[in-house]
Write an enzyme that holds these catalytic residues in place. Structure first.
Site, PDB file in Angstrom:
ATOM      1  N   ASP A   1     -12.138  -4.328 -51.135  1.00  0.00           N
ATOM      2  CA  ASP A   1     -12.102  -5.013 -49.834  1.00  0.00           C
ATOM      3  C   ASP A   1     -11.373  -6.352 -49.944  1.00  0.00           C
ATOM      4  OD1 ASP A   1     -12.593  -5.408 -47.192  1.00  0.00           O
ATOM      5  OD2 ASP A   1     -14.737  -5.814 -47.393  1.00  0.00           O
TER       6      ASP A   1
ATOM      7  N   ASN B   1     -11.387   4.393 -41.139  1.00  0.00           N
ATOM      8  CA  ASN B   1     -10.136   3.611 -41.165  1.00  0.00           C
ATOM      9  C   ASN B   1      -9.087   4.125 -40.177  1.00  0.00           C
ATOM     10  OD1 ASN B   1     -10.188   2.810 -44.744  1.00  0.00           O
ATOM     11  ND2 ASN B   1     -10.908   1.606 -42.999  1.00  0.00           N
TER      12      ASN B   1
HETATM   13  C1  FPP Z   1      -9.788  -3.080 -47.572  1.00  0.00           C
HETATM   14  O1  FPP Z   1      -9.086  -4.230 -47.227  1.00  0.00           O
HETATM   15  C2  FPP Z   1      -8.921  -2.091 -48.195  1.00  0.00           C
HETATM   16  C3  FPP Z   1      -8.587  -0.901 -47.647  1.00  0.00           C
HETATM   17  C4  FPP Z   1      -9.027  -0.455 -46.304  1.00  0.00           C
HETATM   18  C5  FPP Z   1      -7.724   0.058 -48.323  1.00  0.00           C
HETATM   19  C6  FPP Z   1      -7.660   0.000 -49.824  1.00  0.00           C
HETATM   20  C7  FPP Z   1      -6.376   0.610 -50.217  1.00  0.00           C
HETATM   21  C8  FPP Z   1      -5.591   0.218 -51.240  1.00  0.00           C
HETATM   22  C9  FPP Z   1      -5.964  -0.830 -52.192  1.00  0.00           C
HETATM   23  C10 FPP Z   1      -4.254   0.835 -51.457  1.00  0.00           C
HETATM   24  C11 FPP Z   1      -4.155   2.318 -51.663  1.00  0.00           C
HETATM   25  C12 FPP Z   1      -5.117   2.907 -52.640  1.00  0.00           C
HETATM   26  C13 FPP Z   1      -4.797   3.594 -53.774  1.00  0.00           C
HETATM   27  C14 FPP Z   1      -5.882   4.279 -54.557  1.00  0.00           C
HETATM   28  C15 FPP Z   1      -3.429   3.659 -54.318  1.00  0.00           C
HETATM   29  P1  FPP Z   1      -9.115  -4.694 -45.708  1.00  0.00           P
HETATM   30  O2  FPP Z   1      -7.821  -4.321 -45.086  1.00  0.00           O
HETATM   31  O3  FPP Z   1     -10.314  -4.163 -45.013  1.00  0.00           O
HETATM   32  O4  FPP Z   1      -9.216  -6.251 -45.903  1.00  0.00           O
HETATM   33  P2  FPP Z   1      -9.897  -7.303 -44.923  1.00  0.00           P
HETATM   34  O5  FPP Z   1     -11.357  -6.955 -44.851  1.00  0.00           O
HETATM   35  O6  FPP Z   1      -9.639  -8.592 -45.607  1.00  0.00           O
HETATM   36  O7  FPP Z   1      -9.202  -7.167 -43.592  1.00  0.00           O
END
Ligand code: FPP
Length: 247
Positions: free
Chosen positions: A18, A66
């Protein structure tokens, strides 16, 4: 290199990655840049986990919720996952990494499903760390799909209701054959499970760390395992066996 007593190394670590968006916002960058840096952190985490001796690493890459994000962010995340598999699969295979994917595979459009299947099939015989990618994953959805399958077996006369045990449920959900996580880490300071591994995480140690996912380094991972090693796990039992009188 820091050495851990193998007895203190969790066999299975699961991570809620996250904070990509906040990482980007803090730098005045578009959110997609945060996800891009997040992929670099994924590469590092896989290598560090293997170095530590962790056998299973589960990464929450895309939740069934998501899809509610803006269309351009969803397509960025899809693109990054596809690029990760296309670009990194050969390296991961060479490093003896096995890939498993959990989550709902029905209704996945385009070329994402064939890529996920290719990653699993290419690495199926590998004996190193297993990286479990949770994609289009939600724990309640996973349990509902499993319950429907079991109910179908009961209705068809293949299964008796009393045969639906905790073990049977574990072997029907997406993580069949994978041990339950010992440690679930969530980055970015949020302290909730957000529909991640709710059944499997029944006895997991939970660790909430303030670092945003793109800042998750080898040192962060080592520090998390050190904290885990200090936890005392009881699985509902007692700390010390009670001494019998006179012993
Ligand atoms: C949360 O950050 C992260 C995600 C929803 C996606 C995680 C995906 C990756 C790290 C990339 C792809 C994965 C792989 C396995 C290659 P957020 O966007 O919710 O952050 P925020 O809470 O700060 O808005």
């Amino acid at each position: 290199m820091q050495e851990f007593n193998p007895a203190n190394v969790p066999a299975h670590v699961a991570i809620i990655m996250d904070g990509n968006g906040r990482w980007a916002n803090a730098r005045g960058l578009p959110r997609t840049m945060g996800h891009r840096k997040g992929v670099e952190a994924v590469r590092g985490a896989v290598r560090t986990a293997a170095e530590i001796g962790i056998r299973y690493l589960t990464l929450f890459a895309f939740s069934s919720e998501n899809w509610n994000r803006p269309e351009n962010e969803v397509s960025d995340l899809m693109g990054l996952l596809k690029a990760f598999i296309r670009r990194d699969l050969a390296d991961l295979h060479r490093e003896n990494v096995r890939i498993r994917v959990i989550g709902d595979r029905s209704n996945l459009s385009g070329d994402i499903l064939p890529l996920l299947i290719e990653a699993e099939e290419t690495t199926i015989a590998n004996t190193g760390i297993t990286v479990v990618i949770a994609f289009n994953y939600g724990a309640r959805d996973e349990l509902a799909r499993a319950m429907r399958r079991l109910a179908g077996d009961v209705a068809a006369g293949r299964l008796r209701p009393e045969e639906i045990t905790a073990e049977r449920i574990s072997s029907t959900i997406d993580t069949a054959g994978i041990p339950d996580p010992d440690l679930i880490i969530r980055t970015s300071g949020e302290e909730r499970l957000s529909n991640f591994l709710l059944w499997q995480g029944a006895y997991a140690e939970l660790l909430f760390i303030p670092d945003l996912w793109p800042d998750f380094t080898r040192e962060t991972f080592f520090a998390a395992i050190e904290q885990y090693a200090c936890r005392e796990r009881r699985f509902g039992g007692l700390t010390q066996p009670t001494l019998a009188v006179g012993s």
